[in-house]
Design an enzyme around this catalytic site. Structure first.
Site, PDB file in Angstrom:
ATOM      1  CG  HIS A   1      -2.054   0.951   1.110  1.00  0.00           C
ATOM      2  ND1 HIS A   1      -3.303   0.676   1.592  1.00  0.00           N
ATOM      3  CD2 HIS A   1      -2.135   2.195   0.564  1.00  0.00           C
ATOM      4  CE1 HIS A   1      -4.106   1.703   1.364  1.00  0.00           C
ATOM      5  NE2 HIS A   1      -3.410   2.637   0.737  1.00  0.00           N
TER       6      HIS A   1
ATOM      7  CG  HIS B   1      -0.942   6.632  -1.939  1.00  0.00           C
ATOM      8  ND1 HIS B   1      -2.042   6.499  -2.748  1.00  0.00           N
ATOM      9  CD2 HIS B   1      -1.305   6.142  -0.729  1.00  0.00           C
ATOM     10  CE1 HIS B   1      -3.046   5.978  -2.055  1.00  0.00           C
ATOM     11  NE2 HIS B   1      -2.616   5.747  -0.819  1.00  0.00           N
ATOM     12  CG  LEU B   2       5.293   4.713  -5.814  1.00  0.00           C
ATOM     13  CD1 LEU B   2       5.819   3.756  -6.882  1.00  0.00           C
ATOM     14  CD2 LEU B   2       6.409   5.107  -4.859  1.00  0.00           C
ATOM     15  NE  ARG B   3       0.571  11.283  -2.824  1.00  0.00           N
ATOM     16  CZ  ARG B   3      -0.556  10.909  -2.239  1.00  0.00           C
ATOM     17  NH1 ARG B   3      -1.512  10.349  -2.939  1.00  0.00           N
ATOM     18  NH2 ARG B   3      -0.743  11.108  -0.953  1.00  0.00           N
TER      19      ARG B   3
ATOM     20  CG  ASN C   1      -4.763   7.595  -4.933  1.00  0.00           C
ATOM     21  OD1 ASN C   1      -3.710   6.970  -5.076  1.00  0.00           O
ATOM     22  ND2 ASN C   1      -5.064   8.215  -3.807  1.00  0.00           N
TER      23      ASN C   1
ATOM     24  CG  ASP D   1      -6.161   3.453  -0.928  1.00  0.00           C
ATOM     25  OD1 ASP D   1      -6.806   3.127   0.071  1.00  0.00           O
ATOM     26  OD2 ASP D   1      -5.184   4.230  -0.881  1.00  0.00           O
TER      27      ASP D   1
ATOM     28  CG  HIS E   1      -6.408   2.308   5.055  1.00  0.00           C
ATOM     29  ND1 HIS E   1      -7.774   2.197   5.114  1.00  0.00           N
ATOM     30  CD2 HIS E   1      -6.139   2.919   3.878  1.00  0.00           C
ATOM     31  CE1 HIS E   1      -8.303   2.715   4.020  1.00  0.00           C
ATOM     32  NE2 HIS E   1      -7.326   3.153   3.254  1.00  0.00           N
TER      33      HIS E   1
ATOM     34  CG  ASP F   1      -2.418   4.703   3.416  1.00  0.00           C
ATOM     35  OD1 ASP F   1      -2.234   5.066   2.237  1.00  0.00           O
ATOM     36  OD2 ASP F   1      -3.444   4.997   4.059  1.00  0.00           O
TER      37      ASP F   1
ATOM     38  CG  HIS G   1      -0.042  15.037   1.056  1.00  0.00           C
ATOM     39  ND1 HIS G   1      -0.797  14.995  -0.103  1.00  0.00           N
ATOM     40  CD2 HIS G   1      -0.585  14.135   1.889  1.00  0.00           C
ATOM     41  CE1 HIS G   1      -1.757  14.096   0.034  1.00  0.00           C
ATOM     42  NE2 HIS G   1      -1.653  13.551   1.227  1.00  0.00           N
TER      43      HIS G   1
END
Lengths: 307, 426
Positions: free
Chosen positions: B63, B65-67, B97, B155, B235, B308, B312
Site C-alpha cells: 500500500h 502512493h508513488l503519486r 489514485n 483506494d 488500513h 499507506d 504531500h
C-alpha cells in the site's frame, strides 16, 4: 499579567487571567460612558482585523474597541479557502504582519487557524472565532455581563441552549463559566448536543422545560439555518416548539433570570420576540460590554508583549 | 561480483529459519547460506559484517502512493522507490489514485516503464476497480493484469455502490485477483477530518466516527462471503473492524487485512495543536483501538503491516487543518515502529518480518522469496537497537509529512540489497 501574548481560546486561560480581563474591562466601560470615549493607552500601535469569514458585528466591535484605545486599525478581508485563491493563509498573515501589525485579530471558518498562524507570527493574535472551536472574546463579554448583573458567577445556574455541537460561542462559554465556578447545563436536540459534552463537567438536557428549571442565566445560541434539511432537526417550527425560548417557558427559570444571545438572533426560531425585547433580556448590553472587554483584551496582550 | 555477509542473525519467514548464518551472494544471486559458518568460494568477496544486526528478506509494501503520474510535486517513482529502499523494502505496490488514474493498461505500462528507468525498488501497480475511481463502471481489470497490475483498489475512495462492489468481487474472482477495500461510508464520515469523539469536539474539528469504517468493512465482507471473491481490507484502524474481520475469518470467509504503523503507534491525541501531519484517512483513533489493532496483529486477524505511504507537499500540509490533505509519509519509519511491537512483546521478530514479507506477497500472489540458495538477493539488514532522533526533513521521500518528526526511534536499516545493487545507509 496574561501568560500568553495571544488569546487563542478560553481553554488555555486560568481563572485569574479571566478575572484580570474582566476587572480592567470594568474600567474601560467607564471610559465608554464619558464624553470623550477614548484613551491613549495603545497610541501608535497597529491593529489589523484579518477576517477570512464575513462578519460585521464582531469586526465592528473589535474595530471600535481598537479605536477607543487610540490605535490605528485596518480591516483586511481575505477569501476563506486557501485552495480557492493563489495565496496561502500563512502568506496572507505574514503580509499583514509586514505592514506593521502589532495585534492581528483573526476569524476563520476552519478551527485552529489562529493557533497555526500564531506560531509563525511575532504579532499578538486574537481569535475572533475559528470554525466550531472557540470564540473567546464572546465568552469573556458574556462572563462580564453575567458578573455585572449578578454580582458574581460562582454557583450560578447557567443554561446554554441550541446547536452546541457547531457553536464556538457555546464552547468558549462552557470553558469560561466552568473555570469561574458556574453550574453549566446544556440544552438541545441530541443531534446537536452529543453526550460527550458531559465530559466537560456539564449537565445535559434534551427536555428544555426540565433544563430551564431555576436557572439564573439562559444563553440562547443562534440556530444556523443551513443545518436545516441535513437531518439535525425536522423543521424550524418543531425546533421552536421544543427548544425555542418563549415567555411561558422562561417562567420555569428564576424570576430574576437574565436572557442572553450572542446575535444575530433568529426571532421566532430560537427566541420569541417578546423575550428578546423583554425585561429579562440583556442582549444589547452584551454588545456594549463587548467593546469594553475587547479593549481590555488588547490592553493586556499589549502589556504582555512588553511594548 | 561477490558479496559475503558474515555474523548474520538471519530471520527468514519464507524458510522459517531464525539463527546464525553466513551468506554468499554472487552477481545478485544468493549462492550459499551456511548455517554452520563454513562457506566456500568467497575469495575476493566484499564483506558486510552484520554482527549485532538482523538479516531479513527485504520487505514488500502492498500500500504505497508513488503519486506519479500527475502529482510529481508530492513524490515521484524515483524518490518514492528510494524512500522504499531506505525503509527496507524491495517491492512497493502503488495505488492507482494518480492523475490520470491507473484504470487502463496504458497508464499501468507508463508506470512500469518509469519504474524500470528511474525506480530503485521493484514497483508493482495496483489498478483501479472502477473507471476514474468513480465507482460507476468496472475498469479493464483483465487488460491491466496483463499489463502488470497485481490487484485492484479504488483506494482513497470507497466503492460506494454495493452492486458495483459485488460485481467487482465476482469479476475479480474469475481473474484470480484480489480486491482491496478502502472501507469508508462517505455519508457517515461526512467530511470528518479526525476521529469523532470528545477530542474532535473540543478541537472544533469535524469528526469521522469509527462506525464509518466498520459498516463498510462489514458490507464488503458480506459481499465477499456471497461472491467467494478475494477481499483485502486496507488500513484497518478501529477495534470494531478488527472484531468484524476476526469473526469473518472464523467463519472461513476469504478476507485478509492490513494495518499501518500509525494505527498501532499513536492515537488521535497527535492531532492536538492542529498538527496536519497527523491528519490521515482513516483518522488516528483512541487508545482502545490501538490496543485492539495490536491484538489483531498478535492473533493473526491482521495479516499485513503496510505503510499507506502518502506523501504531500509542505505547502499543502501548512493549510488550515480542514483543507490540508490526508496522509503520512511512512516508508522510512515502518521498521522502527514495527520493532517497537517486538520490544513491547506484541509480535515476535519472526512474526513482524512475516507481516512485512511473506504475508503481503502471499495475498497478492507475487513472486518473492526468502534467503535461500539460488534466489535473487532481496535482503534488508538492520540494527534492531540503534537509537536516534528521527528527522522528517531528512527523509528520501519528497513528502516530509510525518507525525513522528523529532521522535526517538529505535531500529534502523543498515543495508538494502536488491540483486546486484547494494545500498549502505548512513
Amino acid at each position: 499579567m496574561l501568560k500568553s501574548r495571544h488569546l487563542l481560546g478560553i481553554k488555555d486561560l486560568q481563572a485569574e487571567e479571566i478575572m484580570l480581563v474582566l476587572e480592567s474591562a470594568s474600567s474601560f466601560k467607564d471610559v465608554l460612558k464619558r464624553d470623550i470615549k477614548k484613551v491613549p493607552a495603545l497610541r501608535g500601535r497597529t491593529v489589523v482585523n484579518l477576517f477570512f469569514e464575513p462578519s460585521t458585528r464582531t469586526r465592528t466591535s473589535f474595530e471600535l474597541a481598537a479605536k477607543r484605545l487610540s490605535t490605528d486599525v485596518v480591516n483586511f478581508s481575505a477569501p476563506s479557502s486557501s485552495i480557492l485563491k493563489g495565496e496561502t493563509m500563512l502568506d496572507t498573515a505574514l503580509t499583514v504582519e509586514a505592514l506593521g501589525a502589532d495585534i492581528i485579530i483573526i476569524r476563520h471558518a476552519s478551527s485552529g487557524v489562529p493557533h497555526m498562524l500564531s506560531s509563525h507570527l511575532k504579532a499578538s493574535v486574537i481569535n475572533a472565532g475559528d470554525g466550531t472551536n472557540e470564540h473567546p472574546t464572546q465568552a469573556l463579554l458574556d462572563a462580564f455581563t453575567i458578573n455585572e448583573k449578578k454580582g458574581g458567577i460562582k454557583g450560578l445556574k447557567v443554561a446554554i441552549v441550541g446547536d452546541i455541537l457547531h457553536s464556538r460561542v457555546a464552547k468558549s462559554n462552557i470553558y469560561c463559566l466552568k473555570k469561574l465556578g458556574a453550574d453549566v447545563r446544556l440544552i438541545g436536540p441530541a443531534t446537536l448536543l452529543p453526550g460527550e459534552f458531559s465530559a466537560l463537567g456539564t449537565e445535559i438536557f434534551c427536555d428544555m422545560d426540565e433544563g430551564l428549571r431555576d436557572v439564573d442565566v439562559v444563553m440562547m445560541l443562534r440556530l444556523q439555518l443551513e443545518r436545516q434539511g441535513k437531518g439535525f432537526f425536522p423543521s424550524t417550527m418543531e425546533y421552536f416548539s421544543r427548544w425555542g425560548l418563549s415567555k411561558k417557558r422562561l417562567e420555569l427559570a428564576k424570576k430574576d433570570v437574565i436572557v442572553m444571545h450572542p446575535g444575530p438572533m433568529n426571532r421566532g426560531i430560537e427566541i420569541a420576540s417578546d423575550v428578546a425585547d423583554g425585561g429579562n433580556s440583556v442582549i444589547l448590553e452584551q454588545v456594549t460590554n463587548g467593546l469594553a472587554v475587547r479593549m481590555s483584551v488588547m490592553f493586556h496582550l499589549d502589556e504582555r508583549a512588553g511594548k | 561480483m561477490k558479496l559475503l555477509i558474515t555474523n548474520a542473525q538471519v530471520i527468514d519467514p519464507f524458510g522459517g529459519y531464525e539463527g546464525a548464518a553466513t551468506i554468499l551472494i554472487e552477481d545478485g544471486t544468493i549462492k550459499s547460506v551456511a548455517k554452520n559458518g563454513k562457506i566456500k568460494n568467497h575469495a575476493g568477496a566484499r564483506v558486510i559484517d552484520a554482527a549485532g544486526m538482523y538479516v531479513a528478506p527485504a520487505f514488500t509494501d502492498m500500500h504505497t502512493h508513488l503519486r506519479e503520474p500527475g502529482f510529481e510535486h508530492k513524490e515521484t517513482i524515483r524518490t518514492g522507490t528510494l524512500a522504499a529502499l531506505k525503509g527496507g523494502f524491495a517491492t512497493v505496490c502503488c495505488m492507482p489514485n494518480t492523475n490520470p488514474v491507473n484504470d487502463n493498461p496504458g497508464t499501468t505500462e507508463y508506470i512500469l516503464k518509469k519504474a524500470a528507468g528511474e525506480g530503485s525498488a521493484r514497483v508493482l501497480p495496483i489498478g483501479a476497480i472502477t473507471k476514474g475511481q468513480r465507482g460507476e463502471e468496472l475498469a479493464e481489470m483483465e487488460m491491466m493484469l496483463k499489463a502488470g497490475c497485481i490487484a485492484f483498489s479504488d483506494d482513497g475512495r470507497p466503492v460506494e455502490s454495493p452492486i458495483i462492489m459485488r460485481r467487482a468481487l465476482e469479476y475479480a474472482k474469475g481473474l484470480g485477483t484480489t480486491i482491496i477495500s478502502h472501507a469508508e461510508d462517505l455519508q457517515l464520515s461526512s467530511g470528518g477530518v479526525m476521529n469523532e469523539g470528545l477530542l474532535s469536539m473540543t478541537l472544533g474539528l469535524k469528526g469521522s466516527p469509527s462506525i464509518a469504517e466498520e459498516v463498510m468493512v462489514f458490507r464488503d465482507i458480506a459481499l465477499c462471503g456471497l461472491t467467494g471473491g478475494k477481499l483485502h481490507i486496507a488500513h484497518v484502524s478501529t477495534k470494531g473492524s478488527v472484531d468484524i474481520i476476526r469473526r469473518a475469518k472464523e467463519q472461513g470467509i476469504h478476507v485478509t487485512a492490513e494495518t499501518c504503523p500509525h494505527y498501532f503507534s499513536i492515537t488521535e491525541e497527535a492531532v492536538t495543536g492542529y498538527n496536519t501531519n497527523a491528519k490521515v484517512n482513516p483518522p488516528l483513533r483512541r487508545p482502545e483501538d490501538v490496543e485492539a489493532i495490536k491484538d489483531g496483529l498478535r492473533d493473526g486477524v491482521i495479516d499485513v503491516i503496510a505503510t499507506d505511504h502518502a506523501p504531500h507537499g509542505k505547502e499543502e500540509k501548512t493549510r488550515e487543518f480542514d483543507a490540508a490533505p490526508s496522509g503520512i509519509s511512512g516508508l522510512e519509519t515502518v521498521l522502527p515502529l514495527g520493532l517497537a511491537l517486538v520490544q513491547g512483546k506484541t509480535l515476535s521478530m519472526m512474526e513482524l518480518i512475516r507481516k512485512l514479507t511473506v504475508n503481503p506477497a502471499g495475498i497478492l500472489g507475487i513472486e518473492a522469496g526468502g534467503i535461500s540458495e539460488g534466489r535473487e538477493a532481496h535482503i534488508c539488514i538492520f540494527h534492531p537497537e540503534k537509537e536516534y532522533e528521527f528527522r522528517a526533513g531528512e527523509m528520501f521521500s519528497k513528502g516530509k509529512n510525518s507525525p513522528f518528526d523529532g521522535w526517538k526511534l529505535k531500529g534502523k536499516t543498515a543495508w538494502t540489497i536488491l540483486g546486484e545493487k547494494v545500498h549502505e545507509w548512513a
